[in-house]
Design an enzyme around this catalytic site. Structure first.
Site, PDB file in Angstrom:
ATOM      1  N   HIS A 196      17.852  26.985 -20.479  1.00  0.00           N
ATOM      2  CA  HIS A 196      16.450  27.069 -20.045  1.00  0.00           C
ATOM      3  C   HIS A 196      15.508  26.755 -21.211  1.00  0.00           C
ATOM      4  O   HIS A 196      14.554  27.486 -21.481  1.00  0.00           O
ATOM      5  CB  HIS A 196      16.148  28.459 -19.476  1.00  0.00           C
ATOM      6  CG  HIS A 196      15.043  28.457 -18.461  1.00  0.00           C
ATOM      7  ND1 HIS A 196      15.026  29.311 -17.383  1.00  0.00           N
ATOM      8  CD2 HIS A 196      13.918  27.712 -18.361  1.00  0.00           C
ATOM      9  CE1 HIS A 196      13.934  29.100 -16.670  1.00  0.00           C
ATOM     10  NE2 HIS A 196      13.235  28.132 -17.237  1.00  0.00           N
ATOM     11  N   VAL A 197      15.784  25.647 -21.887  1.00  0.00           N
ATOM     12  CA  VAL A 197      15.016  25.278 -23.084  1.00  0.00           C
ATOM     13  C   VAL A 197      14.306  23.933 -22.922  1.00  0.00           C
ATOM     14  O   VAL A 197      13.776  23.400 -23.898  1.00  0.00           O
ATOM     15  CB  VAL A 197      15.928  25.229 -24.331  1.00  0.00           C
ATOM     16  CG1 VAL A 197      16.472  26.605 -24.658  1.00  0.00           C
ATOM     17  CG2 VAL A 197      17.081  24.226 -24.140  1.00  0.00           C
TER      18      VAL A 197
ATOM     19  N   ARG B 257      14.107  25.278 -10.853  1.00  0.00           N
ATOM     20  CA  ARG B 257      14.489  26.687 -10.894  1.00  0.00           C
ATOM     21  C   ARG B 257      15.926  26.809 -10.427  1.00  0.00           C
ATOM     22  O   ARG B 257      16.358  26.139  -9.476  1.00  0.00           O
ATOM     23  CB  ARG B 257      13.579  27.549 -10.002  1.00  0.00           C
ATOM     24  CG  ARG B 257      12.094  27.334 -10.227  1.00  0.00           C
ATOM     25  CD  ARG B 257      11.665  27.659 -11.634  1.00  0.00           C
ATOM     26  NE  ARG B 257      11.630  29.090 -11.911  1.00  0.00           N
ATOM     27  CZ  ARG B 257      11.363  29.605 -13.098  1.00  0.00           C
ATOM     28  NH1 ARG B 257      11.153  28.790 -14.123  1.00  0.00           N
ATOM     29  NH2 ARG B 257      11.327  30.908 -13.275  1.00  0.00           N
TER      30      ARG B 257
ATOM     31  N   GLU C  76      21.429  33.408 -14.236  1.00  0.00           N
ATOM     32  CA  GLU C  76      21.033  32.947 -15.566  1.00  0.00           C
ATOM     33  C   GLU C  76      20.855  34.157 -16.475  1.00  0.00           C
ATOM     34  O   GLU C  76      20.056  35.042 -16.160  1.00  0.00           O
ATOM     35  CB  GLU C  76      19.717  32.174 -15.455  1.00  0.00           C
ATOM     36  CG  GLU C  76      19.311  31.445 -16.722  1.00  0.00           C
ATOM     37  CD  GLU C  76      18.063  30.602 -16.516  1.00  0.00           C
ATOM     38  OE1 GLU C  76      17.007  31.002 -17.046  1.00  0.00           O
ATOM     39  OE2 GLU C  76      18.134  29.579 -15.826  1.00  0.00           O
TER      40      GLU C  76
END
Length: 366
Positions: A328-329, A280, A309
Site C-alpha cells: 500500500h505504498v 482498494r 491487509e
C-alpha cells in the site's frame, strides 16, 4: 512522423518535463479536477472560524508555516499512536486523522480533513457517516504517482520481471536465460481502467502515451478524457473486461464496490489478462483472484492493496511467481506539495467561511 517516432517524442516530453517545486491552488484545481462543496463553511452548524485545530501527519516545518499563515488559530499537534482526547471538547477541526474516540470527545467539531483518499473507515465513525461533521479527503492528490505505480506493475508483469527476479535470488540461475511464456509488449494492447476517477485517469494517461488503447468505466457518466477511447457505465463492466489485455482497478470502496471484482468478473476477462489493483483491496474477491491465477485465467497480478491487509505470511498470493505485491505504498514518494497546497487552501476557506474542496459525500462513500 511515423507511429514509433511519434511515441518516442511523446515519451521524451513526458520524461524531460520539469516537475514544478510548488503548484498553485488554481493550477491544482484545474489539473486534478477538484470541485468545491455545496455548502459554505459559515453555514455549517457550530462554525465559528478556526480557533482550535488538532493536527497530525504534518512535518514540523509545515506546522510552523501553518502557524505563521494563521496566527489566530491554535494548532495542537497529535500523534496518531498516542491520542490524548482530554483537550478536544472545543476543537473546531481535526486534520490528518479520524479517530473515533477523538471525534466523540470533540463536541464542537465541524470539519475533518483526512490525509489520504479512502474515506470508508472515517465514514464508519457515526457522526461523520451521518453527515453531521464535514469530511474532506486528499482524493486525486497522489493520483499522478499512483498512476505511475500502476503502469510500473503492468510493465513488469508484461515483461515477466517477477519471474526473472525470483530466478536471480534462488537456485534457478541456470534457467535465467529461458524466456517465460506470456511475455508481451504493452503498445497496441488494450487497457481497461475500472474506476476512471483521479487515479484511473492518471493511469489511463500514461497507458495511452505508451501506445495502448484505453477504455474505462465510471459510475457517474460516460464523459472521459480524449485519451480514453470509450467510457462505459458500471453495468458494462463484464463486457469491457472481455476486451482488455490489462485491467487496472482504481475503484473506491463503497457498499456497491465491495467484492465487485469477483468470479464472474475474472471469468468474463480475456484468458491470461494482467490485473493491477491500486484502488482498494476489498473491491476484489481475493478467493476469486487466487482461483483465476491458479487456472491461468489471470496471467499475472500487481497488487498494491489486498484483502486482508497486510496479507498473512502463509497466504496463497505470496506463492505465485507472476504476482507483485507492494504494501500500500503507491502514493509514496509523490508530490507531497500537492497535499500541502490543498490543506492550506482548505484551511483558508474554512477560516473565511467559504465552501471546502474535496468534500466527501457520505451516501456515495467518496
Amino acid at each position: 512522423m511515423n507511429g514509433n517516432r511519434k511515441l518516442a517524442a511523446i515519451l521524451v516530453v513526458m520524461l524531460a518535463a520539469p516537475v514544478p517545486a510548488e503548484v498553485t491552488v488554481d493550477e491544482l484545481i484545474i489539473q486534478a479536477g477538484i470541485v468545491e462543496g455545496d455548502v459554505a463553511s459559515r453555514d455549517l452548524p457550530n462554525w465559528r472560524g478556526a480557533k482550535k485545530i488538532m493536527i497530525a501527519r504534518v512535518s514540523r516545518e509545515d506546522l510552523d508555516a501553518l502557524r505563521r499563515l494563521y496566527p489566530e488559530t491554535e494548532f495542537i499537534p497529535v500523534r496518531p499512536d498516542s491520542i490524548d482526547v482530554s483537550g478536544a471538547s472545543d476543537v473546531d477541526a481535526i486534520v490528518g486523522l479520524c479517530d473515533e474516540r477523538l471525534v466523540a470527545a470533540a463536541t464542537r467539531l465541524v470539519w475533518i480533513q483526512i490525509a489520504w483518499a479512502g474515506a470508508e473507515s472515517c465514514l464508519g465513525v457515526p457522526r461523520v457517516g451521518s453527515g453531521d461533521i464535514v469530511l474532506t479527503n486528499m482524493q486525486k492528490m497522489s493520483a499522478p504517482v499512483i498512476g505511475e505505480h500502476a503502469i510500473a506493475m503492468a510493465m513488469a508483469l508484461a515483461r515477466a520481471l517477477p519471474v526473472f527476479a525470483k530466478r536471480m535470488r534462488g537456485d534457478e540461475r541456470a534457467s535465467l536465460y529461458a524466456a517465460p511464456e506470456g511475455m508481451m509488449p504493452l503498445a497496441g494492447k488494450t487497457m481497461l481502467v475500472v474506476g476512471l476517477g483521479g487515479i484511473g485517469t492518471e493511469a489511463a494517461r500514461r497507458a495511452a502515451a505508451l501506445g495502448m488503447r484505453v477504455i474505462g468505466t465510471r459510475n457517474s457518466s460516460r464523459e472521459g478524457p480524449e485519451f480514453v477511447e470509450y467510457v462505459g457505465l458500471a453495468d458494462e463492466l463484464l463486457e469491457l473486461a472481455g476486451q482488455a489485455d490489462v485491467i487496472v482497478n482504481a475503484l473506491p470502496l463503497t457498499s456497491t464496490t465491495r467484492n465487485l471484482l469477483d468470479d464472474k468478473f475474472f471469468e468474463a476477462a480475456r484468458k491470461g489478462v494482467l490485473f493491477v489493483n491500486v484502488g482498494r483491496g476489498a473491491t476484489v474477491s481475493t478467493d476469486a483472484l487466487v482461483a483465476a491465477l491458479r487456472s491461468g485465467q489471470v496471467g499475472g497480478a500487481g497488487l498494491d492493496v489486498t484483502e486482508p491487509e497486510p496479507l498473512p505470511v502463509d497466504h496463497p498470493l505470496w506463492q505465485f511467481d507472476n504476482v507483485i505485491i507492494t504494501p500500500h505504498v503507491a502514493g509514496y514518494g509523490g508530490e507531497r506539495e500537492r497535499h500541502m497546497t490543498l490543506l492550506r487552501e482548505n484551511l483558508r476557506r474554512y477560516i473565511a467561511g467559504e465552501p471546502l474542496l474535496n468534500v466527501v459525500d457520505p451516501k456515495r462513500g467518496y
